[in-house]
Design an enzyme around this catalytic site. Sequence first.
Site, PDB file in Angstrom:
ATOM      1  N   PHE A  73       0.826  -1.216   0.000  1.00 12.03           N
ATOM      2  CA  PHE A  73       0.000   0.000   0.000  1.00 12.03           C
ATOM      3  C   PHE A  73       0.858   1.264   0.000  1.00 12.03           C
ATOM      4  O   PHE A  73       0.383   2.330  -0.368  1.00 12.03           O
ATOM      5  CB  PHE A  73      -0.888   0.052   1.253  1.00 12.03           C
ATOM      6  CG  PHE A  73      -1.858  -1.085   1.372  1.00 12.03           C
ATOM      7  CD1 PHE A  73      -3.112  -0.995   0.797  1.00 12.03           C
ATOM      8  CD2 PHE A  73      -1.534  -2.249   2.057  1.00 12.03           C
ATOM      9  CE1 PHE A  73      -4.016  -2.035   0.891  1.00 12.03           C
ATOM     10  CE2 PHE A  73      -2.425  -3.296   2.164  1.00 12.03           C
ATOM     11  CZ  PHE A  73      -3.669  -3.195   1.579  1.00 12.03           C
ATOM     12  N   ASN A  92       9.454   7.471  -5.077  1.00 16.65           N
ATOM     13  CA  ASN A  92       8.848   6.638  -4.026  1.00 16.65           C
ATOM     14  C   ASN A  92       8.060   5.463  -4.609  1.00 16.65           C
ATOM     15  O   ASN A  92       8.218   4.322  -4.170  1.00 16.65           O
ATOM     16  CB  ASN A  92       7.944   7.499  -3.132  1.00 16.65           C
ATOM     17  CG  ASN A  92       7.745   6.871  -1.757  1.00 16.65           C
ATOM     18  OD1 ASN A  92       8.577   6.115  -1.275  1.00 16.65           O
ATOM     19  ND2 ASN A  92       6.628   7.181  -1.133  1.00 16.65           N
ATOM     20  N   TYR A 141       1.253  10.490 -11.052  1.00 16.89           N
ATOM     21  CA  TYR A 141       0.827   9.477 -10.074  1.00 16.89           C
ATOM     22  C   TYR A 141       0.385   8.201 -10.798  1.00 16.89           C
ATOM     23  O   TYR A 141       0.897   7.105 -10.530  1.00 16.89           O
ATOM     24  CB  TYR A 141      -0.299  10.049  -9.201  1.00 16.89           C
ATOM     25  CG  TYR A 141      -1.043   8.996  -8.414  1.00 16.89           C
ATOM     26  CD1 TYR A 141      -0.391   8.218  -7.455  1.00 16.89           C
ATOM     27  CD2 TYR A 141      -2.410   8.765  -8.635  1.00 16.89           C
ATOM     28  CE1 TYR A 141      -1.079   7.240  -6.745  1.00 16.89           C
ATOM     29  CE2 TYR A 141      -3.095   7.800  -7.923  1.00 16.89           C
ATOM     30  CZ  TYR A 141      -2.433   7.037  -6.987  1.00 16.89           C
ATOM     31  OH  TYR A 141      -3.107   6.069  -6.287  1.00 16.89           O
ATOM     32  N   HIS A 187      -9.155  14.335  -0.439  1.00 18.18           N
ATOM     33  CA  HIS A 187     -10.205  13.407  -0.884  1.00 18.18           C
ATOM     34  C   HIS A 187     -11.581  14.006  -0.581  1.00 18.18           C
ATOM     35  O   HIS A 187     -11.785  14.617   0.475  1.00 18.18           O
ATOM     36  CB  HIS A 187     -10.031  12.049  -0.200  1.00 18.18           C
ATOM     37  CG  HIS A 187      -8.792  11.329  -0.643  1.00 18.18           C
ATOM     38  ND1 HIS A 187      -7.565  11.541  -0.057  1.00 18.18           N
ATOM     39  CD2 HIS A 187      -8.579  10.434  -1.643  1.00 18.18           C
ATOM     40  CE1 HIS A 187      -6.661  10.794  -0.678  1.00 18.18           C
ATOM     41  NE2 HIS A 187      -7.245  10.117  -1.638  1.00 18.18           N
ATOM     42  N   TYR A 206     -14.097  21.320  -7.740  1.00 18.65           N
ATOM     43  CA  TYR A 206     -13.081  21.686  -8.734  1.00 18.65           C
ATOM     44  C   TYR A 206     -13.645  21.494 -10.140  1.00 18.65           C
ATOM     45  O   TYR A 206     -13.551  20.423 -10.708  1.00 18.65           O
ATOM     46  CB  TYR A 206     -11.818  20.856  -8.521  1.00 18.65           C
ATOM     47  CG  TYR A 206     -11.143  21.184  -7.223  1.00 18.65           C
ATOM     48  CD1 TYR A 206     -10.352  22.331  -7.098  1.00 18.65           C
ATOM     49  CD2 TYR A 206     -11.332  20.395  -6.097  1.00 18.65           C
ATOM     50  CE1 TYR A 206      -9.776  22.669  -5.890  1.00 18.65           C
ATOM     51  CE2 TYR A 206     -10.753  20.713  -4.881  1.00 18.65           C
ATOM     52  CZ  TYR A 206      -9.978  21.857  -4.798  1.00 18.65           C
ATOM     53  OH  TYR A 206      -9.404  22.197  -3.597  1.00 18.65           O
ATOM     54  N   ARG A 219     -17.394  10.068  -9.863  1.00 18.48           N
ATOM     55  CA  ARG A 219     -16.471   9.084  -9.324  1.00 18.48           C
ATOM     56  C   ARG A 219     -17.232   7.883  -8.762  1.00 18.48           C
ATOM     57  O   ARG A 219     -18.399   7.973  -8.431  1.00 18.48           O
ATOM     58  CB  ARG A 219     -15.632   9.709  -8.174  1.00 18.48           C
ATOM     59  CG  ARG A 219     -14.680  10.818  -8.638  1.00 18.48           C
ATOM     60  CD  ARG A 219     -13.551  10.242  -9.482  1.00 18.48           C
ATOM     61  NE  ARG A 219     -12.618  11.258  -9.952  1.00 18.48           N
ATOM     62  CZ  ARG A 219     -12.695  11.874 -11.137  1.00 18.48           C
ATOM     63  NH1 ARG A 219     -13.670  11.584 -11.980  1.00 18.48           N
ATOM     64  NH2 ARG A 219     -11.792  12.767 -11.490  1.00 18.48           N
TER      65      ARG A 219
HETATM   66  N1  LIG Z   1      -7.211   6.427  -1.316  1.00 17.72           N
HETATM   67  C1  LIG Z   1      -7.679   6.049  -2.502  1.00 17.72           C
HETATM   68  O1  LIG Z   1      -8.823   6.349  -2.852  1.00 17.72           O
HETATM   69  C2  LIG Z   1      -6.811   5.219  -3.418  1.00 17.72           C
HETATM   70  C3  LIG Z   1      -7.295   4.918  -4.719  1.00 17.72           C
HETATM   71  C4  LIG Z   1      -6.503   4.150  -5.578  1.00 17.72           C
HETATM   72  C5  LIG Z   1      -5.298   3.636  -5.140  1.00 17.72           C
HETATM   73  N2  LIG Z   1      -4.844   3.954  -3.891  1.00 17.72           N
HETATM   74  C6  LIG Z   1      -3.556   3.411  -3.460  1.00 17.72           C
HETATM   75  O2  LIG Z   1      -3.727   2.750  -2.222  1.00 17.72           O
HETATM   76  C7  LIG Z   1      -2.561   2.888  -1.424  1.00 17.72           C
HETATM   77  C8  LIG Z   1      -2.929   3.410  -0.055  1.00 17.72           C
HETATM   78  O3  LIG Z   1      -3.594   4.654  -0.163  1.00 17.72           O
HETATM   79  P1  LIG Z   1      -4.022   5.465   1.147  1.00 17.72           P
HETATM   80  O4  LIG Z   1      -5.122   6.389   0.747  1.00 17.72           O
HETATM   81  O5  LIG Z   1      -4.221   4.517   2.269  1.00 17.72           O
HETATM   82  O6  LIG Z   1      -2.706   6.357   1.367  1.00 17.72           O
HETATM   83  P2  LIG Z   1      -1.994   6.788   2.740  1.00 17.72           P
HETATM   84  O7  LIG Z   1      -1.129   7.943   2.416  1.00 17.72           O
HETATM   85  O8  LIG Z   1      -3.016   6.956   3.823  1.00 17.72           O
HETATM   86  O9  LIG Z   1      -1.101   5.525   3.100  1.00 17.72           O
HETATM   87  C9  LIG Z   1       0.177   5.295   2.542  1.00 17.72           C
HETATM   88  C10 LIG Z   1       1.076   4.817   3.666  1.00 17.72           C
HETATM   89  O10 LIG Z   1       2.349   4.510   3.107  1.00 17.72           O
HETATM   90  C11 LIG Z   1       3.373   5.033   3.956  1.00 17.72           C
HETATM   91  N3  LIG Z   1       4.551   5.296   3.101  1.00 17.72           N
HETATM   92  C12 LIG Z   1       4.640   6.124   2.020  1.00 17.72           C
HETATM   93  N4  LIG Z   1       5.873   6.083   1.506  1.00 17.72           N
HETATM   94  C13 LIG Z   1       6.592   5.206   2.260  1.00 17.72           C
HETATM   95  C14 LIG Z   1       7.951   4.752   2.215  1.00 17.72           C
HETATM   96  N5  LIG Z   1       8.814   5.201   1.319  1.00 17.72           N
HETATM   97  N6  LIG Z   1       8.334   3.848   3.145  1.00 17.72           N
HETATM   98  C15 LIG Z   1       7.469   3.379   4.080  1.00 17.72           C
HETATM   99  N7  LIG Z   1       6.182   3.788   4.173  1.00 17.72           N
HETATM  100  C16 LIG Z   1       5.757   4.686   3.271  1.00 17.72           C
HETATM  101  C17 LIG Z   1       2.760   6.305   4.551  1.00 17.72           C
HETATM  102  O11 LIG Z   1       3.366   6.704   5.766  1.00 17.72           O
HETATM  103  C18 LIG Z   1       1.303   5.864   4.754  1.00 17.72           C
HETATM  104  O12 LIG Z   1       1.122   5.274   6.021  1.00 17.72           O
HETATM  105  C19 LIG Z   1      -1.618   3.792  -2.201  1.00 17.72           C
HETATM  106  O13 LIG Z   1      -0.673   2.983  -2.866  1.00 17.72           O
HETATM  107  C20 LIG Z   1      -2.521   4.484  -3.210  1.00 17.72           C
HETATM  108  O14 LIG Z   1      -1.829   4.820  -4.380  1.00 17.72           O
HETATM  109  C21 LIG Z   1      -5.570   4.723  -3.033  1.00 17.72           C
END
Ligand SMILES: NC(=O)c1ccc[n+]([C@@H]2O[C@H](COP(=O)([O-])OP(=O)(O)OC[C@H]3O[C@@H](n4cnc5c(N)ncnc54)[C@H](O)[C@@H]3O)[C@@H](O)[C@H]2O)c1
Length: 323
Positions: A73, A92, A141, A187, A206, A219
């Site tokens: 994640f 990243n 992204y 979000h 937006y 969405r």
């Molecule tokens: N939120 C959404 O609607 C959504 C939609 C599509 C895909 N995603 C994907 O789901 C995943 C989780 O999304 P989220 O909303 O929970 O995001 P979030 O930012 O809440 O969680 C990401 C976590 O990753 C950790 N992190 C980031 N870079 C890091 C690194 N280099 N080393 C260690 N930890 C690291 C952060 O501290 C955080 O806890 C992401 O990969 C995102 O691209 C999310």
Amino acid sequence: MHIFVTGGAGYIGSVCSEEILNAGHQVTVFDNLSEGHRSAVDPRATLILGDLMNRDEIFAAVKGARPDAIMHFAANALVSESMTNPSKYFRNNVSGGINLIDAAVDAGVKKFIFSSTCATYGTPEKIPMDERLAQKPINPYGQSKLMFEQILNWYDRIHGLVYINLRYFNAAGASDKFGEDHRIESHLIPCILKVALGQREKAEIYGEKYTTPDGTCIRDFIHIQDLAAAHILALGRETSVSYNLGSGEGFSVRQVLDIARKVTGHPIPVVVKEPRPGDPPRLVASSHKITSELGWRPKYPRLQPIIESAWAWHQKHPNGYGD
Ligand SMILES: NC(=O)c1ccc[n+]([C@@H]2O[C@H](COP(=O)([O-])OP(=O)(O)OC[C@H]3O[C@@H](n4cnc5c(N)ncnc54)[C@H](O)[C@@H]3O)[C@@H](O)[C@H]2O)c1
């Protein structure tokens, strides 16, 4: 099974960890807390503080845990930020990801579940969106996530690392314990709920000149417990595959606002701003493939209960996790 969860202190990773633990599995969370929160990590999980960009840290963590599978994640995930700082996203999400899969190969891990996104498709030629659509991202992204999907394909062919790409649409909602608390909140649903909590004056729209019935973006929202259920089903998959994950229904920003007004009883005033670069007008999933192949079905197919669960969590945690 023992699951190694990167980003398990973040929004989606926290609820997925909770559900994996509820299903009787063991969880090790790896997170640098750059965006996540210590108190979002389920106390039944082991937390390793570390950064994916540090190759030694991630190699030692995966080798030490010897997991049966990895759920990845951890990433940077703000479309608008990626349009001004692409370097952060490619470093990243791509380089950090390569460190992780190298560590997986080194430790003999054979299964990898990747948090991909509908942003890999860009502006779709057809709605609802299935997995056969061309992937043409319109922001760094989405491009970074597509690049990592392509790299995973080579790691399967060369190293036998089985991957399951789960291309989420908009994650939303909360469990009783864990909810959405991004450090920079962009979000839609939490932004709207912050207005209802009295923390923001107005909700921002937006753009209202998109080619949609009310002019605002459309969405598809999926409850995070439904996302978590898909991850658990994906653990049973023995060959690599990509699945879209959404509820299959699209809601415009104005429709989301109306439901949030009903749920919160707050008038939620709005301000209309310029469209954000990199935002496609309409994104709605077809989740037919994961339903037919893994038997996944959303328990929250309707938006109102999703917003109700988010509202319940935000009322209990008006200042988020506080860490
Ligand atoms: N939120 C959404 O609607 C959504 C939609 C599509 C895909 N995603 C994907 O789901 C995943 C989780 O999304 P989220 O909303 O929970 O995001 P979030 O930012 O809440 O969680 C990401 C976590 O990753 C950790 N992190 C980031 N870079 C890091 C690194 N280099 N080393 C260690 N930890 C690291 C952060 O501290 C955080 O806890 C992401 O990969 C995102 O691209 C999310």
